[in-house]
Every structure is written in C-alpha cells, then in structure tokens.
Motif scaffolding. Structure first.
Motif, PDB file in Angstrom:
ATOM      1  N   PRO A  44       5.641   3.007   0.801  1.00 20.29           N
ATOM      2  CA  PRO A  44       5.023   2.043  -0.110  1.00 20.29           C
ATOM      3  C   PRO A  44       6.058   1.299  -0.930  1.00 20.29           C
ATOM      4  CG  PRO A  44       4.876   4.244  -1.039  1.00 20.29           C
ATOM      5  CD  PRO A  44       5.478   4.402   0.339  1.00 20.29           C
ATOM      6  N   SER A  45       5.663   0.151  -1.444  1.00 18.02           N
ATOM      7  CA  SER A  45       6.513  -0.585  -2.366  1.00 18.02           C
ATOM      8  C   SER A  45       6.494   0.093  -3.726  1.00 18.02           C
ATOM      9  CB  SER A  45       6.018  -2.023  -2.511  1.00 18.02           C
ATOM     10  OG  SER A  45       4.824  -2.052  -3.291  1.00 18.02           O
ATOM     11  N   ALA A  46       7.319  -0.410  -4.636  1.00 25.77           N
ATOM     12  CA  ALA A  46       7.361   0.151  -5.979  1.00 25.77           C
ATOM     13  C   ALA A  46       6.022   0.016  -6.688  1.00 25.77           C
ATOM     14  CB  ALA A  46       8.457  -0.538  -6.789  1.00 25.77           C
ATOM     15  N   ALA A  47       5.241  -1.005  -6.317  1.00 27.55           N
ATOM     16  CA  ALA A  47       3.946  -1.233  -6.946  1.00 27.55           C
ATOM     17  C   ALA A  47       2.800  -0.549  -6.205  1.00 27.55           C
ATOM     18  CB  ALA A  47       3.671  -2.733  -7.032  1.00 27.55           C
ATOM     19  N   GLY A  48       3.131   0.282  -5.216  1.00 31.27           N
ATOM     20  CA  GLY A  48       2.087   0.965  -4.462  1.00 31.27           C
ATOM     21  C   GLY A  48       1.474   0.112  -3.379  1.00 31.27           C
ATOM     22  N   GLY A  49       2.244  -0.849  -2.848  1.00 31.24           N
ATOM     23  CA  GLY A  49       1.766  -1.704  -1.773  1.00 31.24           C
ATOM     24  C   GLY A  49       2.128  -1.140  -0.414  1.00 31.24           C
ATOM     25  N   HIS A  50       1.254  -1.357   0.572  1.00 29.40           N
ATOM     26  CA  HIS A  50       1.451  -0.760   1.901  1.00 29.40           C
ATOM     27  C   HIS A  50       1.408  -1.815   2.991  1.00 29.40           C
ATOM     28  CE1 HIS A  50       0.918   3.446   0.494  1.00 29.40           C
ATOM     29  NE2 HIS A  50       0.149   2.878  -0.411  1.00 29.40           N
ATOM     30  N   GLY A  51       2.268  -1.625   3.993  1.00 29.08           N
ATOM     31  CA  GLY A  51       2.231  -2.441   5.179  1.00 29.08           C
ATOM     32  C   GLY A  51       2.836  -3.814   4.999  1.00 29.08           C
ATOM     33  N   LEU A  52       2.850  -4.550   6.088  1.00 29.13           N
ATOM     34  CA  LEU A  52       3.511  -5.850   6.077  1.00 29.13           C
ATOM     35  C   LEU A  52       2.783  -6.866   5.216  1.00 29.13           C
ATOM     36  CD1 LEU A  52       2.081  -8.111   8.316  1.00 29.13           C
ATOM     37  CD2 LEU A  52       2.634  -6.166   9.763  1.00 29.13           C
ATOM     38  N   MET A  53       1.483  -6.642   4.934  1.00 32.04           N
ATOM     39  CA  MET A  53       0.718  -7.546   4.078  1.00 32.04           C
ATOM     40  C   MET A  53       0.612  -7.028   2.645  1.00 32.04           C
ATOM     41  SD  MET A  53       0.169  -9.948   6.220  1.00 32.04           S
ATOM     42  CE  MET A  53      -0.892 -11.020   5.273  1.00 32.04           C
ATOM     43  N   HIS A  54       1.235  -5.883   2.378  1.00 33.23           N
ATOM     44  CA  HIS A  54       1.317  -5.346   1.020  1.00 33.23           C
ATOM     45  C   HIS A  54      -0.070  -5.147   0.397  1.00 33.23           C
ATOM     46  CE1 HIS A  54       2.947  -5.147  -3.250  1.00 33.23           C
ATOM     47  NE2 HIS A  54       3.753  -4.342  -2.565  1.00 33.23           N
ATOM     48  N   LEU A  55      -0.897  -4.361   1.068  1.00 34.71           N
ATOM     49  CA  LEU A  55      -2.179  -3.958   0.492  1.00 34.71           C
ATOM     50  C   LEU A  55      -1.910  -2.907  -0.571  1.00 34.71           C
ATOM     51  CD1 LEU A  55      -4.366  -3.772   3.717  1.00 34.71           C
ATOM     52  CD2 LEU A  55      -4.461  -5.526   1.927  1.00 34.71           C
ATOM     53  N   VAL A  56      -2.405  -3.142  -1.789  1.00 36.53           N
ATOM     54  CA  VAL A  56      -1.965  -2.390  -2.960  1.00 36.53           C
ATOM     55  C   VAL A  56      -3.045  -1.439  -3.463  1.00 36.53           C
ATOM     56  CG1 VAL A  56      -1.174  -2.601  -5.364  1.00 36.53           C
ATOM     57  CG2 VAL A  56      -0.422  -4.256  -3.636  1.00 36.53           C
ATOM     58  N   HIS A  57      -2.572  -0.272  -3.897  1.00 36.91           N
ATOM     59  CA  HIS A  57      -3.430   0.652  -4.641  1.00 36.91           C
ATOM     60  C   HIS A  57      -2.643   1.142  -5.843  1.00 36.91           C
ATOM     61  CE1 HIS A  57      -6.494   3.773  -5.349  1.00 36.91           C
ATOM     62  NE2 HIS A  57      -5.463   4.513  -5.730  1.00 36.91           N
ATOM     63  N   ASN A  58      -2.976   0.602  -7.018  1.00 33.34           N
ATOM     64  CA  ASN A  58      -2.402   1.077  -8.269  1.00 33.34           C
ATOM     65  C   ASN A  58      -3.463   0.926  -9.357  1.00 33.34           C
ATOM     66  OD1 ASN A  58      -2.129  -1.507  -9.688  1.00 33.34           O
ATOM     67  ND2 ASN A  58      -0.394  -1.964  -8.359  1.00 33.34           N
ATOM     68  N   PRO A  59      -3.198   1.366 -10.575  1.00 36.91           N
ATOM     69  CA  PRO A  59      -4.261   1.348 -11.590  1.00 36.91           C
ATOM     70  C   PRO A  59      -4.833  -0.023 -11.918  1.00 36.91           C
ATOM     71  CG  PRO A  59      -2.508   2.842 -12.253  1.00 36.91           C
ATOM     72  CD  PRO A  59      -2.014   2.127 -11.041  1.00 36.91           C
ATOM     73  N   ARG A  60      -4.117  -1.112 -11.588  1.00 34.53           N
ATOM     74  CA  ARG A  60      -4.605  -2.431 -11.951  1.00 34.53           C
ATOM     75  C   ARG A  60      -4.904  -3.338 -10.762  1.00 34.53           C
ATOM     76  NH1 ARG A  60      -3.156  -4.001 -17.314  1.00 34.53           N
ATOM     77  NH2 ARG A  60      -3.954  -6.075 -16.793  1.00 34.53           N
ATOM     78  N   GLN A  61      -4.459  -2.941  -9.570  1.00 35.46           N
ATOM     79  CA  GLN A  61      -4.664  -3.780  -8.386  1.00 35.46           C
ATOM     80  C   GLN A  61      -5.122  -2.910  -7.235  1.00 35.46           C
ATOM     81  OE1 GLN A  61      -1.177  -5.935  -7.164  1.00 35.46           O
ATOM     82  NE2 GLN A  61      -2.248  -7.223  -5.693  1.00 35.46           N
ATOM     83  N   ARG A  62      -6.206  -3.313  -6.560  1.00 34.67           N
ATOM     84  CA  ARG A  62      -6.818  -2.448  -5.550  1.00 34.67           C
ATOM     85  C   ARG A  62      -7.147  -3.217  -4.265  1.00 34.67           C
ATOM     86  NH1 ARG A  62      -8.893   2.336  -7.908  1.00 34.67           N
ATOM     87  NH2 ARG A  62      -7.394   2.935  -9.516  1.00 34.67           N
ATOM     88  N   THR A  63      -6.217  -4.006  -3.774  1.00 30.77           N
ATOM     89  CA  THR A  63      -6.504  -4.740  -2.541  1.00 30.77           C
ATOM     90  C   THR A  63      -6.674  -3.802  -1.346  1.00 30.77           C
ATOM     91  OG1 THR A  63      -4.119  -5.174  -2.355  1.00 30.77           O
ATOM     92  CG2 THR A  63      -5.483  -6.949  -3.209  1.00 30.77           C
ATOM     93  N   LEU A  64      -6.026  -2.656  -1.365  1.00 31.82           N
ATOM     94  CA  LEU A  64      -6.216  -1.681  -0.284  1.00 31.82           C
ATOM     95  C   LEU A  64      -7.655  -1.198  -0.263  1.00 31.82           C
ATOM     96  CD1 LEU A  64      -5.030   0.146   1.970  1.00 31.82           C
ATOM     97  CD2 LEU A  64      -4.536   1.829   0.188  1.00 31.82           C
ATOM     98  N   ASP A  65      -8.198  -0.874  -1.423  1.00 36.65           N
ATOM     99  CA  ASP A  65      -9.579  -0.393  -1.491  1.00 36.65           C
ATOM    100  C   ASP A  65     -10.562  -1.514  -1.126  1.00 36.65           C
ATOM    101  OD1 ASP A  65      -8.636   2.109  -2.507  1.00 36.65           O
ATOM    102  OD2 ASP A  65      -8.400   1.152  -4.450  1.00 36.65           O
ATOM    103  N   GLU A  66     -10.267  -2.726  -1.570  1.00 37.67           N
ATOM    104  CA  GLU A  66     -11.125  -3.854  -1.215  1.00 37.67           C
ATOM    105  C   GLU A  66     -11.129  -4.060   0.289  1.00 37.67           C
ATOM    106  OE1 GLU A  66     -10.715  -7.442  -3.842  1.00 37.67           O
ATOM    107  OE2 GLU A  66      -9.156  -6.220  -4.749  1.00 37.67           O
ATOM    108  N   ALA A  67      -9.963  -3.961   0.903  1.00 34.94           N
ATOM    109  CA  ALA A  67      -9.871  -4.137   2.357  1.00 34.94           C
ATOM    110  C   ALA A  67     -10.683  -3.078   3.091  1.00 34.94           C
ATOM    111  CB  ALA A  67      -8.414  -4.087   2.798  1.00 34.94           C
ATOM    112  N   ALA A  68     -10.638  -1.840   2.604  1.00 33.09           N
ATOM    113  CA  ALA A  68     -11.401  -0.763   3.239  1.00 33.09           C
ATOM    114  C   ALA A  68     -12.894  -1.053   3.171  1.00 33.09           C
ATOM    115  CB  ALA A  68     -11.076   0.567   2.566  1.00 33.09           C
ATOM    116  N   THR A  69     -13.368  -1.509   2.022  1.00 28.60           N
ATOM    117  CA  THR A  69     -14.787  -1.818   1.852  1.00 28.60           C
ATOM    118  C   THR A  69     -15.212  -2.983   2.736  1.00 28.60           C
ATOM    119  OG1 THR A  69     -14.750  -1.035  -0.439  1.00 28.60           O
ATOM    120  CG2 THR A  69     -16.548  -2.516   0.175  1.00 28.60           C
ATOM    121  N   LEU A  70     -14.399  -4.018   2.793  1.00 32.25           N
ATOM    122  CA  LEU A  70     -14.759  -5.236   3.525  1.00 32.25           C
ATOM    123  C   LEU A  70     -14.700  -5.069   5.039  1.00 32.25           C
ATOM    124  CD1 LEU A  70     -12.814  -7.732   1.248  1.00 32.25           C
ATOM    125  CD2 LEU A  70     -15.292  -7.678   1.536  1.00 32.25           C
TER     126      LEU A  70
END
Length: 460
Positions: free
Chosen positions: A82-108
């Motif tokens: 992961p990145s320092a901000a908790g981002g994953h993969g080449l598109m930087h899907l993030v899971h941290n206390p203020r940003q949840r694009t990884l969780d949004e992606a899972a739901t969608l």
C-alpha cells in the motif's frame, strides 16, 4: 436473454466478415505470385484489456482512466504494497479514516476487497466504478460524459483532498498528462490532446493548485499540513537543526500533500518534491517539528524532505527532482550549519529504530551528494555513429535498449559513471553518460569536447 442473444451476434459477425472478405477479393488486383504471409496480430496486453473493459462497462473515458492511474502510480501495482495513505493497486484505491474509495469500489462492483487490492483488472474496474458514481452524483449526462473536461470534478473528488488548492493540484496533474500525452513502462500510451477544463468551484482555487509561496524557501509553494500532524516549536532556538532526512512518498505528489492535510494521517514532512519537474511544496514551517522520521529526537533535530515516487521504481527519480532537492538541501545546510556529508544528510532507513526503507536502493546517493556539494554542471555532446545509437536503461551493454538516437543528435549529460567498456568513434571507453532518467549512452559515441569525464559534471 443472454444465451439467446449470443448466437445471433455470432451469425451477424459471420455475415459481416464474409461480406468484407468478398468486397476485398473483388477490389484487389490479381496476385502476381504467392501471397505474402500475413503479419502476426499482436494480442492486446491484459492491462489494455482491463482499461477497455472498465471504460466500456462504466462509460468512463479510457484515456482519463489511464492518466489517473499514471499520475498515481505510473500504472505499477508495487507488488501489492500500500501507499503511505493506504492506497492499493495501480489506481490507488484507498482505505483510511477519511477516504474510502476501496470500500466504495467494493460496493459498486460487488468484487471482494482482496481482489480490488491485488488484481490489476479488478483494481481498474473499481476505479472506473467510483469515477462513474461521482460523475452521476455531479449530474453528468451521457452526452456530458463524452466531454473529458466535464470529469474534472469527479477526478478531483477521487483524489480525496479536503482543501480546494490540493484538490485542484491533484486534478490538474491528471489533466496535464492528458494534454501533454505520455507512454508508460506498462505499455500504455496516451496521445496529447486539447482539453477544456470544467473546474467549477475549483476555478477559484489558487492557480497551479497551491496558494502563497513559502516564507522559508522562496521556490516552494505553501500548502500547510493539518495542525494535528506536526508540533509547533521555535527552532533552532528550541531545538538545534542538525540533520536533513531524505524520504520517498510511496505515493503521488498531490496525494502526499493532501495526506499531510488530513488530520488522521499523523504524519507530515517539511517539503515534498514532484518527480516530473522538481516542483516543491512546503507543508510545515522549518521552525516547527514535522512528524516524519519515526524517532522523536530526530524529528526535533531535522528537516524532512519527501520525494514523489515509490522505492521500487527508479523511473520516479528524475534529474529535475534530484537537482531541485539538492538545491534545497544545500540551502538548508548553509542556513543551519549542517555538514554536507552522509552522517548528517541521511535516508529515513538510517534513522535509529526506523521501520521504513526509503529512499531505497534506487536512490543515487553519489549523484545527490555531489549536487549538494556544488558539483552541478550539465555537459552536452553530439552523437557520432554510422547508424542509430542504442540508449540503454543502465550504464552498460547488458542493460535493456529503451530508445535510439540518430547520428548528429545532441544530448545533455547530467552525470557520468563507469560501465561496460565500449569501442566507438572516439576510442575505447568505460565511461557512460546519463542523458535522462534511466537513459544511458556510451561516451565512446558522444563528442563532448573532453576525453572521458567532463569537468564539473557529477559522477553518478
């Protein structure tokens, strides 16, 4: 319905294919001899297929997806780290206390979070789903979605910045790539094109994405970190400043600046440098204590400098960034009386008790320290060959060919080092010239006006 529709599609495709073959046969002149074998058709890469699929499924412009991924990671999965901000993969899907694009992606998408983190195709699909959801919430119609500039707000939101200046910096970075064009090591290529930006409310944010200039170092922009992420002090009166600590962001330039502004980060640095052009932003005043070294004593006695990139990919460490960073370090050593040596200019990994490995094995300390100590010349030369000259990824004939240069081409020489012995128009030489990031040519094929090493040009 799907089962019934598939055979019809196949029959139509067959008829169209037969018609095209007939038209081609009627239009073609009679063959004079045996037909030449058809050139092999190269199958698209899995990554290209992933972008095609995600773009089609969610009606997101393909090149926008590619540019966003390139801005975040240069389309590199970084072995799942992961990145320092908790981002994953080449598109930087993030899971941290203020940003949840990884969780949004899972739901969608309905995909498992583990797949979204580790599988490139799933990661791209997840990012496309999130961007499309943001576009829908912004009211983009099908027609509006065809306009690249109208995705600006969705892109800015994807970056996760809460401050308008940082959000604009993030989106502008992606759109700058679209306008200039780029090619990635992953094989993706995006041509440059004109784009009319639709910034909306972000149009009023500071041009270039950042507000006032730094009071400590005039070349730097000023984008303050959250007060939750550093300690107010009155250095050097309260604490002597005796070290400069070199870091690598493990993330993008704009994303790292935004992360420092996130109260949940609990981390900051004084300065951050951009890879592409050496631009620099200050987030913590030098008098204050940034939380960067993981060691309180070293935090109190040091200036922390971040550099955009990832430790496992040397392509991020450009000459522009090295030289701009070294200029700052040289200024800091003069201001605070810090010796210009490796005992006082150190990597994060060298801080006692460090759990980080940055700046990593790809950081060129020899080159950097020469720049800090004032050896900053840039040489020039002219290529002399009977044919094209191979440009290699390292200083030797065993490295991969990444480009070629035509006879008479001019090059800039940023630094030189010893490598494979080569015989060319200018004799036999072990000297290799670095003419760009991961771009090397043998000095035996370059007329520089000097025999071997060029005076005033750093060693790599």
């Amino acid at each position: 319905m799907t089962v019934a529709a598939a055979p019809v599609f196949r029959r139509v495709r067959f008829v169209l294919g037969g018609a095209l073959a007939l038209i081609t046969a009627l239009a073609a002149p009679a063959a004079a001899g045996p037909a030449a074998p058809a050139a092999p058709v190269r199958a698209p890469s899995p990554l290209a297929v992933a972008f095609d699929t995600a773009s089609a499924r969610y009606d997101v412009p393909r090149d926008l997806l590619v540019a966003l991924g390139y801005a975040e990671t240069r389309l590199d999965m970084h072995a799942g780290a992961p990145s320092a901000a908790g981002g994953h993969g080449l598109m930087h899907l993030v899971h941290n206390p203020r940003q949840r694009t990884l969780d949004e992606a899972a739901t969608l998408t309905g995909l498992d979070r583990a797949a979204l983190r580790a599988d490139p195709a799933a990661n791209v699909l997840g990012a496309a789903a999130v961007l499309r959801a943001y576009a829908d919430e912004a009211g983009l119609t099908a027609t509006a979605r065809d306009d690249l500039g109208r995705w600006y707000g969705a892109v800015a939101r994807y970056g996760g910045a809460r401050e308008a200046s940082a959000a604009r910096l993030y989106a502008d970075t992606v759109y700058d790539l679209l306008r200039s064009g780029f090619s990635s090591d992953a094989g993706e290529s995006v041509p440059g094109r004109a784009v009319t930006l639709r910034r909306g409310e972000l149009e009023r944010a500071a041009p270039g994405g950042i507000g006032t200039l730094s009071a400590d170092y005039p070349p730097a922009a000023w984008a303050p970190a959250s007060t939750s992420n550093y300690t107010v002090a009155s250095r050097p009166g309260s604490h002597p400043v005796t070290y400069v600590v070199i870091h690598v962001t493990q993330g993008s330039y704009a994303g790292s600046i935004s992360w420092f502004q996130n109260p949940a980060a609990q981390v900051s640095a004084h300065y951050t440098f951009r890879s592409s052009d050496g631009a620099v932003t200050q987030s913590v005043r030098e008098k204050d204590i940034a939380w960067h070294a993981g060691n309180w004593t070293y935090n109190t006695r040091s200036i922390g400098i971040e550099h955009e990139g990832y430790v496992d990919n040397p392509a991020w460490f450009t000459d522009a960034m090295y030289r701009a960073s070294a200029a700052l370090t040289r200024s800091l050593t003069a201001k605070y009386g810090i010796p210009r040596d490796r005992a006082h200019i150190i990597g994060h990994i060298e801080v006692p008790g460090a759990t980080h490995t940055d700046p990593g094995p790809n950081w060129n300390w020899t080159y950097y320290m020469q720049l800090v100590n004032g050896v900053t010349g840039i040489g020039s030369g002219t290529v002399a060959t009977s044919g094209n000259l191979n440009v290699r990824s390292g200083p030797g004939t065993g490295y991969a060919v990444v480009d070629t240069l035509a006879p008479g081409a001019t090059v800039s020489v940023y630094c030189q080092t010893a490598g494979t012995s080569v015989t060319g128009p200018y004799g036999t030489s072990t000297v290799w010239n670095r003419i760009g990031t991961n771009r090397w040519v043998s000095d035996a094929y370059v007329l520089t006006g000097h025999s071997g090493y060029i005076p005033g040009v750093p060693r790599c």
